[in-house]
Design a protein around this motif. Structure first.
Motif, PDB file in Angstrom:
ATOM      1  N   SER A  86       1.283  -5.142  37.032  1.00  0.00           N
ATOM      2  CA  SER A  86       0.958  -5.074  38.448  1.00  0.00           C
ATOM      3  C   SER A  86      -0.574  -5.090  38.758  1.00  0.00           C
ATOM      4  CB  SER A  86       1.654  -3.552  39.056  1.00  0.00           C
ATOM      5  OG  SER A  86       2.925  -3.554  38.761  1.00  0.00           O
ATOM      6  N   VAL A  87      -1.202  -4.625  38.033  1.00  0.00           N
ATOM      7  CA  VAL A  87      -2.632  -4.738  38.325  1.00  0.00           C
ATOM      8  C   VAL A  87      -3.238  -6.042  38.172  1.00  0.00           C
ATOM      9  CG1 VAL A  87      -4.915  -3.918  37.387  1.00  0.00           C
ATOM     10  CG2 VAL A  87      -3.101  -2.291  37.738  1.00  0.00           C
ATOM     11  N   LEU A  88      -2.851  -6.708  36.877  1.00  0.00           N
ATOM     12  CA  LEU A  88      -3.113  -8.227  36.877  1.00  0.00           C
ATOM     13  C   LEU A  88      -2.701  -8.807  37.969  1.00  0.00           C
ATOM     14  CD1 LEU A  88      -2.436  -8.797  32.885  1.00  0.00           C
ATOM     15  CD2 LEU A  88      -4.653  -8.724  34.099  1.00  0.00           C
ATOM     16  N   LEU A  89      -1.386  -8.611  38.413  1.00  0.00           N
ATOM     17  CA  LEU A  89      -0.719  -9.575  39.572  1.00  0.00           C
ATOM     18  C   LEU A  89      -1.690  -9.282  40.673  1.00  0.00           C
ATOM     19  CD1 LEU A  89       1.584 -11.270  40.323  1.00  0.00           C
ATOM     20  CD2 LEU A  89       2.363  -9.126  41.407  1.00  0.00           C
ATOM     21  N   ILE A  90      -2.080  -8.251  41.168  1.00  0.00           N
ATOM     22  CA  ILE A  90      -2.862  -8.042  42.197  1.00  0.00           C
ATOM     23  C   ILE A  90      -4.241  -8.634  41.997  1.00  0.00           C
ATOM     24  CG2 ILE A  90      -4.158  -6.080  43.650  1.00  0.00           C
ATOM     25  CD1 ILE A  90      -1.704  -4.450  43.040  1.00  0.00           C
ATOM     26  N   PHE A  91      -4.851  -8.429  40.767  1.00  0.00           N
ATOM     27  CA  PHE A  91      -6.237  -9.000  40.809  1.00  0.00           C
ATOM     28  C   PHE A  91      -6.216 -10.595  40.687  1.00  0.00           C
ATOM     29  CE2 PHE A  91      -7.906  -4.916  38.720  1.00  0.00           C
ATOM     30  CZ  PHE A  91      -8.740  -4.523  39.822  1.00  0.00           C
ATOM     31  N   PHE A  92      -5.080 -11.088  40.132  1.00  0.00           N
ATOM     32  CA  PHE A  92      -5.152 -12.544  40.052  1.00  0.00           C
ATOM     33  C   PHE A  92      -4.885 -13.036  41.511  1.00  0.00           C
ATOM     34  CE2 PHE A  92      -3.299 -12.715  35.426  1.00  0.00           C
ATOM     35  CZ  PHE A  92      -4.508 -12.372  35.007  1.00  0.00           C
ATOM     36  N   PHE A  93      -4.083 -12.467  42.549  1.00  0.00           N
ATOM     37  CA  PHE A  93      -4.058 -13.106  43.815  1.00  0.00           C
ATOM     38  C   PHE A  93      -5.359 -12.967  44.463  1.00  0.00           C
ATOM     39  CE2 PHE A  93      -3.182 -12.559  48.212  1.00  0.00           C
ATOM     40  CZ  PHE A  93      -1.879 -13.263  48.436  1.00  0.00           C
TER      41      PHE A  93
ATOM     42  N   ALA B 231       0.630 -17.006  36.254  1.00  0.00           N
ATOM     43  CA  ALA B 231      -0.597 -16.488  35.265  1.00  0.00           C
ATOM     44  C   ALA B 231      -0.139 -15.263  34.613  1.00  0.00           C
ATOM     45  CB  ALA B 231      -1.877 -16.222  35.940  1.00  0.00           C
ATOM     46  N   VAL B 232       0.720 -14.167  35.211  1.00  0.00           N
ATOM     47  CA  VAL B 232       1.139 -12.990  34.618  1.00  0.00           C
ATOM     48  C   VAL B 232       2.241 -13.330  33.556  1.00  0.00           C
ATOM     49  CG1 VAL B 232       2.425 -10.911  35.154  1.00  0.00           C
ATOM     50  CG2 VAL B 232       0.539 -11.426  36.304  1.00  0.00           C
ATOM     51  N   VAL B 233       3.369 -14.266  33.921  1.00  0.00           N
ATOM     52  CA  VAL B 233       4.266 -14.775  33.137  1.00  0.00           C
ATOM     53  C   VAL B 233       3.780 -15.279  31.842  1.00  0.00           C
ATOM     54  CG1 VAL B 233       6.274 -16.231  32.653  1.00  0.00           C
ATOM     55  CG2 VAL B 233       5.985 -14.711  34.996  1.00  0.00           C
ATOM     56  N   LEU B 234       2.831 -16.274  32.028  1.00  0.00           N
ATOM     57  CA  LEU B 234       2.093 -16.876  31.096  1.00  0.00           C
ATOM     58  C   LEU B 234       1.452 -15.956  29.932  1.00  0.00           C
ATOM     59  CD1 LEU B 234       1.786 -19.732  29.481  1.00  0.00           C
ATOM     60  CD2 LEU B 234      -0.234 -19.975  31.060  1.00  0.00           C
TER      61      LEU B 234
ATOM     62  N   ALA C 124      -4.807 -17.012  33.417  1.00  0.00           N
ATOM     63  CA  ALA C 124      -4.025 -16.423  32.183  1.00  0.00           C
ATOM     64  C   ALA C 124      -4.850 -16.195  30.902  1.00  0.00           C
ATOM     65  CB  ALA C 124      -2.753 -17.501  31.867  1.00  0.00           C
ATOM     66  N   ALA C 125      -5.856 -17.082  30.788  1.00  0.00           N
ATOM     67  CA  ALA C 125      -6.835 -16.686  29.572  1.00  0.00           C
ATOM     68  C   ALA C 125      -7.394 -15.336  29.480  1.00  0.00           C
ATOM     69  CB  ALA C 125      -7.885 -17.832  29.654  1.00  0.00           C
ATOM     70  N   PHE C 126      -7.518 -14.812  30.589  1.00  0.00           N
ATOM     71  CA  PHE C 126      -8.091 -13.529  30.921  1.00  0.00           C
ATOM     72  C   PHE C 126      -6.927 -12.595  30.862  1.00  0.00           C
ATOM     73  CE2 PHE C 126      -8.674  -9.674  33.413  1.00  0.00           C
ATOM     74  CZ  PHE C 126      -9.692  -9.145  32.834  1.00  0.00           C
ATOM     75  N   GLY C 127      -6.004 -12.768  31.503  1.00  0.00           N
ATOM     76  CA  GLY C 127      -4.692 -11.966  31.157  1.00  0.00           C
ATOM     77  C   GLY C 127      -4.111 -11.859  29.570  1.00  0.00           C
ATOM     78  N   THR C 128      -4.244 -12.967  29.089  1.00  0.00           N
ATOM     79  CA  THR C 128      -3.842 -12.968  27.487  1.00  0.00           C
ATOM     80  C   THR C 128      -4.757 -11.887  26.551  1.00  0.00           C
ATOM     81  OG1 THR C 128      -3.031 -15.136  27.735  1.00  0.00           O
ATOM     82  CG2 THR C 128      -3.399 -14.629  25.500  1.00  0.00           C
ATOM     83  N   TYR C 129      -6.124 -12.230  26.915  1.00  0.00           N
ATOM     84  CA  TYR C 129      -7.019 -11.530  26.188  1.00  0.00           C
ATOM     85  C   TYR C 129      -6.809  -9.899  26.491  1.00  0.00           C
ATOM     86  CZ  TYR C 129     -11.349  -9.624  24.491  1.00  0.00           C
ATOM     87  OH  TYR C 129     -12.392  -8.873  23.799  1.00  0.00           O
TER      88      TYR C 129
END
Length: 281
Positions: free
Chosen positions: A202-209, A90-93, A156-161
């Motif tokens: 890094s923050v996104l990665l932790i929250f996504f996990f 999701a972070v990569v996308l 990824a929808a949230f991460g992209t936004y």
């Protein structure tokens, strides 16, 4: 001037805030402490002293029985594989999408971001049947891959936004200098944009996990085989179908909480640093 008077927050207001925070911390930690107490009790101790008394010894019978009953090690591995894969993918996308929207400025960027925002507001109940039907059609139902793909897109929808807003403020002169040095868009992304954006990523990665680890509704629908179930699904199914006493119920809750808490504590410094750094300057 005394040292206490010169220290910020040392007045009555500061002490009141401190007292309120202590009370709040006690209230928030009390359920966890009670669950821990009961997880290490025997059924006889629980019956004699109730749920609020500390255990008389360090009994692991409830934890061992629960671990063996649900093959908890297997469920733990399933949750780790799904959550870890979703977090990274999701972070990569999100980075690829946000790079195109935030820096590339593709046509219709605003409407695309609105689409991602709307996707984040959709309840999972509305997605259940379409995703169930689609997974059946492509032969991915009751597989970890189906859950990984679903949550990768959702996260990824949230991460992209979020990243589109961050990368939209990226200094253009840095990319122009890289272009003059012969760096293409792909190289500029991975050698300049990603390293500078690492705290936010890094923050996104932790929250996504953590978010994926705690998901229950969609994994309950898509992972019906015992071998594919995640920790939250295993806990819910066992509570609904099999009889457990209070000590084993507490043991199951404790084992379900500990991995996510441990992951958060391990990466606490990374999370704090990422939030502090904030947007790209």
């Amino acid at each position: 001037m005394s040292r206490a008077a010169g220290r910020p927050g040392a007045g009555p207001g500061g002490w009141a805030v401190l007292a309120a925070l202590v009370v709040l911390a006690v209230v928030m930690l009390s359920p966890f402490v009670i669950v821990t107490f009961n997880a290490f009790k025997t059924p006889a101790e629980y019956a004699a002293g109730g749920p609020l008394t500390p255990p008389q010894g360090f009994h692991l019978d409830a934890i061992i029985d629960f671990w063996n009953r649900v093959a908890f090690g297997e469920k733990l591995w399933n949750s780790f594989v799904i959550s870890g894969t979703v977090a990274v993918a999701a972070v990569v996308l999100s980075v690829l999408n946000a790079y195109a929207l935030g820096i590339g400025r593709v046509r219709g960027r605003l409407w695309i971001l609105v689409l991602f925002l709307v996707a984040n507001t959709l309840p999972q109940e509305a997605l259940a049947y379409p995703l169930y039907y689609l997974s059946k059609e492509v032969g991915l139902y009751d597989s970890k891959l189906a859950v990984i793909l679903i949550f990768t897109v959702i996260q990824a929808a949230f991460g992209t936004y979020l990243l589109s807003a961050v990368l939209g403020q990226f200094p253009g002169e840095i990319l122009e200098a890289a272009s003059l040095d012969g760096a293409g868009r792909w190289r500029a992304l991975w050698t300049i944009v990603v390293p500078i954006s690492r705290p936010t990523l890094s923050v996104l990665l932790i929250f996504f996990f953590i978010w994926t680890w705690n998901e229950f509704f969609l994994p309950l629908i898509f992972l019906i085989s015992n071998d594919n179930q995640t920790v939250p699904v295993a806990l819910g199914v066992l509570q609904g179908e099999k009889m457990m006493d209070a000590t084993m119920s507490s043991a199951s809750a404790l084992l379900g909480i500990v991995p996510a808490v441990a992951f958060f504590l391990i990466f606490q410094r990374t999370l704090t640093r990422g939030i502090t750094v904030g947007a790209i300057k």
